[in-house]
Design a protein around this motif. Structure first.
Motif, PDB file in Angstrom:
ATOM      1  N   HIS A  42      34.823  53.641  41.275  1.00 22.23           N
ATOM      2  CA  HIS A  42      35.231  52.319  41.761  1.00 22.23           C
ATOM      3  C   HIS A  42      36.021  51.556  40.696  1.00 22.23           C
ATOM      4  N   THR A  43      35.802  51.872  39.429  1.00 27.06           N
ATOM      5  CA  THR A  43      36.559  51.216  38.363  1.00 27.06           C
ATOM      6  C   THR A  43      38.042  51.547  38.466  1.00 27.06           C
ATOM      7  N   ASP A  44      38.368  52.784  38.844  1.00 26.35           N
ATOM      8  CA  ASP A  44      39.776  53.143  39.058  1.00 26.35           C
ATOM      9  C   ASP A  44      40.397  52.239  40.121  1.00 26.35           C
ATOM     10  N   LEU A  45      39.668  52.037  41.211  1.00 31.32           N
ATOM     11  CA  LEU A  45      40.194  51.255  42.324  1.00 31.32           C
ATOM     12  C   LEU A  45      40.292  49.774  41.957  1.00 31.32           C
ATOM     13  N   CYS A 167      31.429  59.161  33.102  1.00 30.36           N
ATOM     14  CA  CYS A 167      31.360  57.714  33.346  1.00 30.36           C
ATOM     15  C   CYS A 167      30.236  57.351  34.311  1.00 30.36           C
ATOM     16  N   GLY A 168      30.445  57.544  35.626  1.00 27.70           N
ATOM     17  CA  GLY A 168      29.496  57.038  36.610  1.00 27.70           C
ATOM     18  C   GLY A 168      28.085  57.549  36.430  1.00 27.70           C
ATOM     19  N   CYS A 259      23.711  47.774  40.714  1.00 28.73           N
ATOM     20  CA  CYS A 259      24.706  48.822  40.446  1.00 28.73           C
ATOM     21  C   CYS A 259      26.014  48.630  41.199  1.00 28.73           C
ATOM     22  N   VAL A 260      26.200  47.477  41.837  1.00 26.13           N
ATOM     23  CA  VAL A 260      27.361  47.280  42.698  1.00 26.13           C
ATOM     24  C   VAL A 260      28.272  46.156  42.205  1.00 26.13           C
ATOM     25  N   SER A 285      32.109  43.162  40.671  1.00 23.36           N
ATOM     26  CA  SER A 285      33.027  43.163  41.808  1.00 23.36           C
ATOM     27  C   SER A 285      34.352  42.486  41.474  1.00 23.36           C
ATOM     28  N   SER A 286      34.317  41.524  40.565  1.00 24.43           N
ATOM     29  CA  SER A 286      35.544  40.873  40.095  1.00 24.43           C
ATOM     30  C   SER A 286      35.253  40.187  38.772  1.00 24.43           C
ATOM     31  N   THR A 287      36.300  39.938  38.017  1.00 23.12           N
ATOM     32  CA  THR A 287      36.123  39.286  36.716  1.00 23.12           C
ATOM     33  C   THR A 287      35.711  37.832  36.854  1.00 23.12           C
TER      34      THR A 287
END
Length: 364
Positions: A42-45, A167-168, A259-260, A285-287
């Motif tokens: 999810h970090t890539d996305l 990573c994950g 974890c989300v 989820s966002s900065t």
């Protein structure tokens, strides 16, 4: 220059495009790796969504075979099988204190779009492209990594499937084993059952935790968690997760993990703790995301602890996870599904729709 094929991000809103790129030869401490498999995280996305890597190459769960090493590399030789993880300098105060995941150079070396000196090893259409994502940018058939974030593994392992350890899986398992240090018969509640959360479930079972309570809204993920070691499952869409956790654990658990990166889940994870309990925050989820946590809960001795990369040193922890995998205690291959690199957009859609936990791309 080395000719390669990569899944390139051209803008925040358009799909990945698989096309030709060029890579520089490795510098003194760098390694050229032929990528055999790379996980999608999810970090890539998230980084694609903000557009910082456009045009550029993401991917940070690569694994493959060393093709060439720089003049100063001492630990690796061509032909070695390797897993790629995050870069840490191993010289700053934080690294020397034994916490390389919080390296002073973490941002510059892993998520700046280039090397620490600002250069990039990637050219796209003859022009410099954003690269060195987690010092690898491994959505490609070749990647340039650094000796520090390149972990040698046994050649008998299925190297194409080993990338997510970088990573994950390291993040979820390391949070339990390294950061929280969960012990025998200590209760834990895990919110969110992607690859990170399910890795935490397996690590909790290894650590002897009890109860191991998981919360998600996807029935298939809850059932998989039960197979991997969860003692109790809660569907957050149909149950009051906090009340259920307190009922099961007779007042609250010693540990919880979010974890989300959903603020509401972090609030619930803290509320689920017993006095002096510790909640680990793994997702974002966002900065700009914020959460409302009751001060009274914190005054009860409870702690919220941010955790990056499982507070793990990949050179030490990835071999440990492989030992658990070989002994049958960490069957992470149950989370994986492989796709050709060319099908990266299909793999991402499947992950978003809950059809697969961890897609792994196989370059041709």
């Amino acid at each position: 220059m080395i000719k390669a094929i990569a899944a390139v991000t051209e803008s925040a809103d358009t799909p990945f495009t698989v096309c030709d790129i060029e890579l520089e030869d490795p510098q003194d401490y760098e390694v050229l790796v032929r990528i055999k498999g790379v996980g999608i995280c999810h970090t890539d996305l998230s980084f694609k969504k903000i557009g910082h890597y456009a045009p550029g190459v993401l991917g940070h769960e690569g694994a493959g075979v060393v093709e060439k090493v720089g003049a100063a590399v001492t630990r690796l030789v061509p032909g070695d099988h390797v897993v790629l993880s995050y870069f840490a300098c191993h010289h700053c105060e934080t690294c020397l204190d034994g916490h390389p995941a919080y390296c002073d150079n973490m941002e510059a070396a892993n998520i700046s779009g280039g090397r620490v000196d600002g250069s990039t090893p990637i050219k796209i259409n003859g022009k410099p492209g954003k690269g060195s994502f987690f010092y690898q940018s491994s959505f490609a058939n070749y990647a340039i990594s650094h000796e520090n974030n390149t972990v040698k593994i046994d050649k008998t392992l299925p190297v194409a499937l080993m990338g997510p350890l970088g990573c994950g899986l390291q993040t979820g398992a390391g949070a339990v084993i390294n950061a929280l240090k969960v012990g025998e018969n200590q209760g834990i509640a895990i919110f969110g059952l992607g690859a990170v959360g399910l890795a935490a479930v397996m690590a909790s079972k290894i650590s002897g935790a009890n109860p191991i309570i998981v919360v998600d809204i996807v029935p298939e993920k809850l059932e998989l968690a039960k197979q991997l070691g969860a003692t109790h499952i809660i569907n957050g869409a149909t149950s009051d997760a906090v009340s259920e956790i307190k009922r099961i654990s007779e007042g609250g658990v010693a540990f919880s993990l979010e974890c989300v990166g959903v603020p509401k889940l972090l609030e619930q994870a803290v509320e689920s703790l017993r006095p002096t309990g510790v909640c680990g925050l793994l997702g974002m989820s966002s900065t700009e995301a914020t959460a409302s946590i009751k001060l009274l809960d914190l005054l009860g001795g409870r702690t919220v602890k941010g955790i990056i990369e499982g507070d793990a040193d990949p050179q030490e922890f990835i071999p440990k996870l492989i030992e658990f995998y070989r002994s049958g205690q960490f069957p992470f291959d149950k989370l994986l599904k492989t796709y050709p690199l060319e099908d990266i957009n299909i793999a991402i859609d499947d992950m978003k729709n809950g059809l697969v936990v961890k897609p792994v791309l196989i370059p041709s």
